[in-house]
Design a protein around this motif. Structure first.
Motif, short mmCIF file in Angstrom:
data_model
loop_
_atom_site.label_atom_id
_atom_site.label_comp_id
_atom_site.label_asym_id
_atom_site.label_seq_id
_atom_site.Cartn_x
_atom_site.Cartn_y
_atom_site.Cartn_z
N ILE A 97 4.92 -9.05 -7.09
CA ILE A 97 6.03 -8.09 -6.95
C ILE A 97 7.16 -8.46 -7.90
O ILE A 97 7.70 -7.62 -8.62
N LEU A 98 7.53 -9.72 -7.89
CA LEU A 98 8.65 -10.18 -8.72
C LEU A 98 8.37 -9.96 -10.20
O LEU A 98 9.26 -9.56 -10.96
N PHE A 99 7.13 -10.20 -10.62
CA PHE A 99 6.79 -9.96 -12.03
C PHE A 99 6.99 -8.49 -12.37
O PHE A 99 7.59 -8.14 -13.40
N ASN A 100 6.47 -7.61 -11.52
CA ASN A 100 6.57 -6.19 -11.79
C ASN A 100 8.00 -5.66 -11.69
O ASN A 100 8.31 -4.61 -12.25
N LEU A 101 8.86 -6.40 -11.00
CA LEU A 101 10.28 -6.03 -10.94
C LEU A 101 11.05 -6.65 -12.11
O LEU A 101 12.27 -6.47 -12.21
N GLY A 102 10.36 -7.38 -12.97
CA GLY A 102 11.01 -7.99 -14.12
C GLY A 102 11.71 -9.30 -13.82
O GLY A 102 12.42 -9.83 -14.68
N ARG A 103 11.50 -9.86 -12.66
CA ARG A 103 12.15 -11.11 -12.25
C ARG A 103 11.18 -12.26 -12.51
O ARG A 103 10.58 -12.83 -11.60
N LYS A 104 10.99 -12.58 -13.78
CA LYS A 104 9.87 -13.42 -14.19
C LYS A 104 10.06 -14.88 -13.81
O LYS A 104 9.07 -15.57 -13.50
N ASP A 105 11.26 -15.39 -13.83
CA ASP A 105 11.47 -16.77 -13.42
C ASP A 105 11.12 -16.95 -11.94
O ASP A 105 10.50 -17.95 -11.56
N GLU A 106 11.52 -15.98 -11.13
CA GLU A 106 11.18 -16.04 -9.71
C GLU A 106 9.67 -15.88 -9.50
O GLU A 106 9.08 -16.51 -8.62
N PHE A 162 0.83 -1.21 0.00
CA PHE A 162 0.00 0.00 0.00
C PHE A 162 0.86 1.26 0.00
O PHE A 162 0.45 2.30 -0.52
N GLN A 163 2.02 1.18 0.60
CA GLN A 163 2.95 2.32 0.63
C GLN A 163 3.79 2.42 -0.64
O GLN A 163 4.66 3.28 -0.72
N ARG A 164 3.55 1.54 -1.59
CA ARG A 164 4.27 1.51 -2.87
C ARG A 164 5.78 1.31 -2.65
O ARG A 164 6.60 2.01 -3.24
N ALA A 165 6.07 0.35 -1.79
CA ALA A 165 7.46 -0.01 -1.51
C ALA A 165 7.63 -1.50 -1.78
O ALA A 165 7.72 -2.31 -0.84
N PRO A 166 7.66 -1.90 -3.06
CA PRO A 166 7.64 -3.33 -3.38
C PRO A 166 8.82 -4.13 -2.86
O PRO A 166 8.64 -5.28 -2.44
N GLU A 167 10.02 -3.56 -2.87
CA GLU A 167 11.18 -4.30 -2.38
C GLU A 167 11.03 -4.60 -0.89
O GLU A 167 11.36 -5.71 -0.43
N ARG A 168 10.56 -3.62 -0.14
CA ARG A 168 10.35 -3.84 1.29
C ARG A 168 9.23 -4.85 1.52
O ARG A 168 9.29 -5.67 2.44
N ALA A 169 8.18 -4.78 0.69
CA ALA A 169 7.09 -5.75 0.80
C ALA A 169 7.60 -7.16 0.54
O ALA A 169 7.26 -8.10 1.26
N LEU A 170 8.41 -7.31 -0.50
CA LEU A 170 8.95 -8.62 -0.83
C LEU A 170 9.76 -9.19 0.33
O LEU A 170 9.67 -10.38 0.65
N LYS A 171 10.54 -8.33 0.96
CA LYS A 171 11.34 -8.77 2.11
C LYS A 171 10.44 -9.31 3.22
O LYS A 171 10.74 -10.35 3.84
#
Length: 260
Positions: free
Chosen positions: A167-176, A136-145
């Motif tokens: 999150i991983l898809f939107n970060l371009g990490r498609k295999d993950e 909700f805070q638009r902090a995807p890396e922190r959310a993923l953690k």
């Protein structure tokens, strides 16, 4: 996912999970026979405990967790606060208040409650709801953690896998992302969100027939899943089936229009 480039969205209409409790009951058979009537369900158990004991913060928190799962956030909040008045270090009650604040959009209060709970006991539910908060805070890396921390504590948290996949898809990490969606489906084979996510990955790989199958399965599970209808329209258009695509695109627009 609304399309391959759709912004991140949380899992919808799925239970986030109640705060767990384990009660040790003394095996006194005659007493158990006399009191079966007050232990017929969770609500009766904790209501009875509050009636016959004083300063029972565990019973307040247990009743609140049950009320929250029954869709009674106002009553749940009252009991969580009663628990904290008796025992300010009740991490379960703080987690519950954080979840309530998060679901009503009060991100400041949610962060205060959840961070306080984390400082006491960093449970899987604290980490999971902190992950939702970071989204909700638009902090995807922190959310993923946070989602990954929750999964380290309990790998069976289906929606933690799903949210991590988005999150991983939107970060371009498609295999993950694919691995995360697959993990969600292993735990819940009819998880509409994970099916939709894998469908988006199939579209991204230009495999429209596979994408069509996945989106169709997602809609079979959740007929009101607007994103899956929209994505199915894309898959059908890529196969030249424009009339069918128009039907699903119209349904998607109708469902998007009904969102609050």
């Amino acid at each position: 996912f609304r399309s391959a480039g759709r912004a991140l969205e949380l899992a919808r209409r799925r239970k986030a999970g109640a705060v767990p409790f384990v009660l040790g009951l003394v095996a006194l058979v005659p007493l158990a026979r006399r009191q079966t009537y007050v232990w017929r369900d969770t609500e009766s158990l904790f209501t009875h405990a509050l009636a016959v004991t004083e300063r029972n913060y565990i019973a307040h928190t247990g009743l609140a967790a049950w009320q929250l799962e029954q869709g009674e956030p106002a009553q749940a909040e009252e009991n969580f606060r009663a628990a904290l008045a008796l025992y300010p270090l009740d991490a379960n009650a703080l987690t519950g208040l954080g979840r309530i604040a998060l679901e009503r959009g009060d991100l400041v209060a949610a962060e205060q409650h959840l961070e306080r709970a984390k400082s006491i006991v960093a449970s899987k539910w604290v980490r999971y709801h902190l992950g939702r908060l970071r989204l909700f805070q638009r902090a995807p890396e922190r959310a993923l953690k946070e989602f990954r921390a929750a999964l380290e504590l309990d790998p069976s948290l289906v929606d933690a896998h799903f949210n991590a996949g988005q999150i991983l898809f939107n970060l371009g990490r498609k295999d993950e992302a694919r691995a995360a969606f697959d993990a969600a489906l292993r735990l819940a084979p009819a998880h509409a969100g994970a099916l939709n996510g894998l469908g988006v990955l199939a579209l991204d790989a230009t495999d429209a027939p596979a994408a069509e199958d996945l989106f169709t399965r997602a809609i079979a599970t959740d007929p009101d899943y607007a994103d899956a209808h929209n994505n199915l329209a894309v898959a059908l258009e890529r196969q030249g089936r424009r009339d069918e695509a128009r039907t699903h695109r119209a349904e998607a627009q109708r469902l998007y229009g009904e969102r609050p």
